[in-house]
Design a protein around this motif. Sequence first.
Motif, short mmCIF file in Angstrom:
data_model
loop_
_atom_site.label_atom_id
_atom_site.label_comp_id
_atom_site.label_asym_id
_atom_site.label_seq_id
_atom_site.Cartn_x
_atom_site.Cartn_y
_atom_site.Cartn_z
N ASN A 232 -6.54 10.38 -1.59
CA ASN A 232 -6.56 9.24 -1.15
C ASN A 232 -6.76 9.14 0.60
O ASN A 232 -7.66 8.49 1.25
N GLU A 236 -9.89 7.60 2.67
CA GLU A 236 -9.72 6.72 3.90
C GLU A 236 -10.23 7.16 5.11
O GLU A 236 -10.72 6.45 6.06
N SER A 240 -12.79 4.80 7.29
CA SER A 240 -12.35 4.29 8.64
C SER A 240 -13.12 4.85 9.63
O SER A 240 -13.47 4.06 10.65
N TYR A 353 1.31 4.84 -0.96
CA TYR A 353 -0.07 4.78 -1.06
C TYR A 353 -0.82 4.58 0.50
O TYR A 353 -1.65 5.29 0.84
N SER A 354 0.13 3.36 0.92
CA SER A 354 -0.41 3.29 2.37
C SER A 354 -0.26 4.07 3.48
O SER A 354 -1.03 4.53 4.55
N ARG A 357 -2.96 6.53 3.22
CA ARG A 357 -4.27 5.77 3.65
C ARG A 357 -4.13 5.89 5.17
O ARG A 357 -5.01 6.08 5.80
N THR A 361 -6.55 6.92 8.04
CA THR A 361 -7.08 5.90 9.23
C THR A 361 -6.96 6.54 10.77
O THR A 361 -7.40 6.08 11.39
#
Length: 405
Positions: A232, A236, A240, A353-354, A357, A361
């Motif tokens: 993931n 990302e 990004s 999860y973020s 990410r 990012t």
Amino acid sequence: MATAERTLRRTELRTLAILGVPTFALALAITTVSTYLPVLAEHFSDSTIVVGLLIGGEGLIALWLPLVVGSWSDSLSTPIGRRLPFIIGATPPLVAALALLGFVSSIAAAAIVVALFFVGYFVAYEPYRALYPDLVDTAIAGRAQASQAIFRGLGTFLALVGGGLLISIAEPLPFVAAAVIVAASLGAFCWAGVSYRRRERRVDDEPIAMVCRHIVGMVRGNRALQAFLAANALWELALSALKTFVVLYVTRSLGISLAGSSLAIGLAAVIVLGGALVSGGLGDRLGRVRVMRLSLIIYGIGLLVPFVTTTAWVVALAVPLVAFGGGVTMSLPYALLMPMMPSGAHGAVTGLYSLSRGLGTALGPLLAGVAIEAAGGDFRWMWLVCAAATLLSIPVMRPLRDDTR
């Protein structure tokens, strides 16, 4: 193995429609910032590395804030539910920072305002995203994420097309217009969300520290979850980097005007929307991991084409591959994660999860900026960074299986 795809109930369709509104608003906001702030930053910095660091600040905040806020939202108890207070509280600073970004005139001012924007964004986004596992059956997780991706695609499309046209008139306009739309959309969702607050699934409350220890233990002993988080981050990273420099690539490398670039990118966004729409149903029926792997192969090969050549018609042929693969990459990852979420920790795992990410990012714009600057300002090298991250993610996600629980 393929499984029967059950029909969505009317109540599920209504829930997905309401849940999609914040995605539209937040996608509009984040796309406006990541796409058009680099255009403004050209006035006070000619370094793509500085621009990459500025946009990559999202990832630095995402490394810690989502996990804190997500875990907090699992245990919070208020008359309007666990998640909604965060969205209500984050909306004013998010909207104010978005509007102010159109008027910044230095790197220092941009860094401060964009940090405020990202804080508001993640405080709203993590509890909101956790509403999906709260309210949506995992049997329709793929289609739920596809519906969310449709709203994300609409927000992205409006930001790319409308923002490109507005910035050609006056530079602050995309940011001010986006702020107005975001305020109206999130306000409407909060009003509707109060009415639906009692539909959240009941879970046993646990202290935040206990939830976090449980999440850390689950990650340590779960190769599939580890693989997902690593893959993931790579997905990302590619997205990004692409969002940060695609407008500059189109205007600088291909020589297309800002208004023309917004229309060209807008057409690609339509294909992104199609990819998101198709992938959810295919994932629920054929297997989300299987669909994701195949899409990543197509996506990664397509990303290599603009690096190899700037011939307009060849690049145009690659655009559908890139756009379709991007649509799948935007819609399916969270659906892959939902079956791995323990009850009572949806917000915490969403924060995890973020966090993954956030790693992508932070690194994506920076690595792309370094590559572009090392190549003497050649924006084609952004595509190589995106393609490498995408293709590398395919072996990384090998431990994932469609029967993962």
